[in-house]
Motif scaffolding. Structure first.
Motif, short mmCIF file in Angstrom:
data_model
loop_
_atom_site.label_atom_id
_atom_site.label_comp_id
_atom_site.label_asym_id
_atom_site.label_seq_id
_atom_site.Cartn_x
_atom_site.Cartn_y
_atom_site.Cartn_z
N HIS A 33 0.85 -1.20 0.00
CA HIS A 33 0.00 0.00 0.00
C HIS A 33 0.88 1.25 0.00
CE1 HIS A 33 -3.66 2.26 0.59
NE2 HIS A 33 -3.14 2.87 1.63
N LEU A 73 -13.44 6.35 -6.55
CA LEU A 73 -12.69 5.40 -5.73
C LEU A 73 -13.62 4.63 -4.79
CD1 LEU A 73 -9.81 4.40 -5.27
CD2 LEU A 73 -9.51 6.23 -3.60
N ALA A 74 -14.62 5.31 -4.23
CA ALA A 74 -15.58 4.64 -3.34
C ALA A 74 -16.40 3.61 -4.11
CB ALA A 74 -16.50 5.67 -2.69
N ASP A 77 -14.27 0.64 -4.81
CA ASP A 77 -14.10 -0.17 -3.59
C ASP A 77 -15.24 -1.18 -3.46
OD1 ASP A 77 -12.82 -0.92 -1.13
OD2 ASP A 77 -14.25 0.33 -0.04
N LEU A 81 -14.70 -5.22 -3.56
CA LEU A 81 -15.09 -6.06 -2.42
C LEU A 81 -16.16 -7.08 -2.79
CD1 LEU A 81 -14.95 -3.43 0.44
CD2 LEU A 81 -13.29 -5.24 -0.08
N ARG A 88 -10.00 -5.79 1.43
CA ARG A 88 -9.25 -4.54 1.49
C ARG A 88 -8.18 -4.72 2.56
NH1 ARG A 88 -12.59 -1.32 3.99
NH2 ARG A 88 -14.00 -1.11 2.21
N SER A 92 -8.66 3.82 2.18
CA SER A 92 -10.08 4.12 2.04
C SER A 92 -10.23 5.17 0.95
CB SER A 92 -10.65 4.65 3.36
OG SER A 92 -10.09 5.93 3.65
N ALA A 93 -11.47 5.36 0.51
CA ALA A 93 -11.73 6.40 -0.47
C ALA A 93 -11.41 7.77 0.10
CB ALA A 93 -13.18 6.33 -0.94
N ILE A 98 -6.52 2.97 -1.93
CA ILE A 98 -6.98 1.69 -1.37
C ILE A 98 -6.16 0.58 -2.00
CG2 ILE A 98 -8.93 0.10 -1.08
CD1 ILE A 98 -10.81 2.47 -1.59
N TRP A 100 -6.25 -3.68 -2.31
CA TRP A 100 -7.00 -4.92 -2.08
C TRP A 100 -6.10 -6.10 -2.37
CZ3 TRP A 100 -8.73 -1.12 -5.47
CH2 TRP A 100 -9.81 -0.35 -5.04
N THR A 114 -3.78 -1.71 -6.19
CA THR A 114 -3.83 -0.41 -5.53
C THR A 114 -4.52 0.57 -6.46
OG1 THR A 114 -1.82 -0.84 -4.27
CG2 THR A 114 -2.48 1.46 -4.51
N TRP A 145 -13.51 -5.16 -13.48
CA TRP A 145 -13.88 -4.07 -12.57
C TRP A 145 -14.31 -2.83 -13.35
CZ3 TRP A 145 -9.70 -3.96 -8.08
CH2 TRP A 145 -9.82 -5.14 -7.33
#
Length: 151
Positions: A33, A73-74, A77, A81, A88, A92-93, A98, A100, A114, A145
């Motif tokens: 990260h 980004l949120a 995520d 997930l 994760r 975070s957003a 982030i 994973w 990332t 994604w």
């Protein structure tokens, strides 16, 4: 026990040991990260929603207005997930980055992705932990994604 049986047992023990090592190896978020600009040198400017396969991973840029990067980004995520065997491991957003971990189904090989907010949108960098090549697995995941994001 004959030699064939002994060899078969030895091969099974080695395979089980390798599988245990891969599945049980701890993940250190400080190694994965990191603030990064993973854009390969031959990609001068971001290409919207284009996944670029790399020898050991993949790279993509999602283009968005600067004030939309955190929301993008949120949403990403949530998509990540919802991917099987994905957790994760850091970020975070709200922090703008982030990471994973996604494990393969049988062996449990870990791959790390990332995503980081940038002024242009979000940069995605997926890479493997073990081995010499990822057989396109990371590029396929990023493509899925992005497809889910655009759906």
């Amino acid at each position: 026990m004959n030699k064939r049986m002994t060899l078969a047992v030895l091969i099974l023990i080695v395979a089980a040991g390798a599988m245990a090592f891969i599945r049980l190896a701890p993940t250190d978020p400080s190694l994965w990260h990191l603030a990064l600009d993973p854009r390969p040198l031959d990609i001068a400017t971001p290409s919207p929603d284009k996944v670029t396969g790399l020898p050991n991973g993949a790279y993509a840029d999602l283009i968005a207005a600067p004030d939309q990067s955190q929301a993008l980004l949120a949403k990403l995520d949530g998509i990540a997930l919802a991917t099987p065997r994905t957790i994760r491991i850091a970020g975070s957003a709200e922090t703008g980055r982030i990471t994973w971990q996604t494990r393969s189904a049988f062996w449990g090989f870990p791959d790390y992705t990332t995503a980081e907010s940038t002024p242009e949108g979000v940069t995605l960098y997926a890479r493997q932990r073990f081995g010499a090549g990822d057989w396109g697995v990371n590029a396929a995941r990023l493509t899925a994604w992005i497809s889910a994001f655009n759906a």
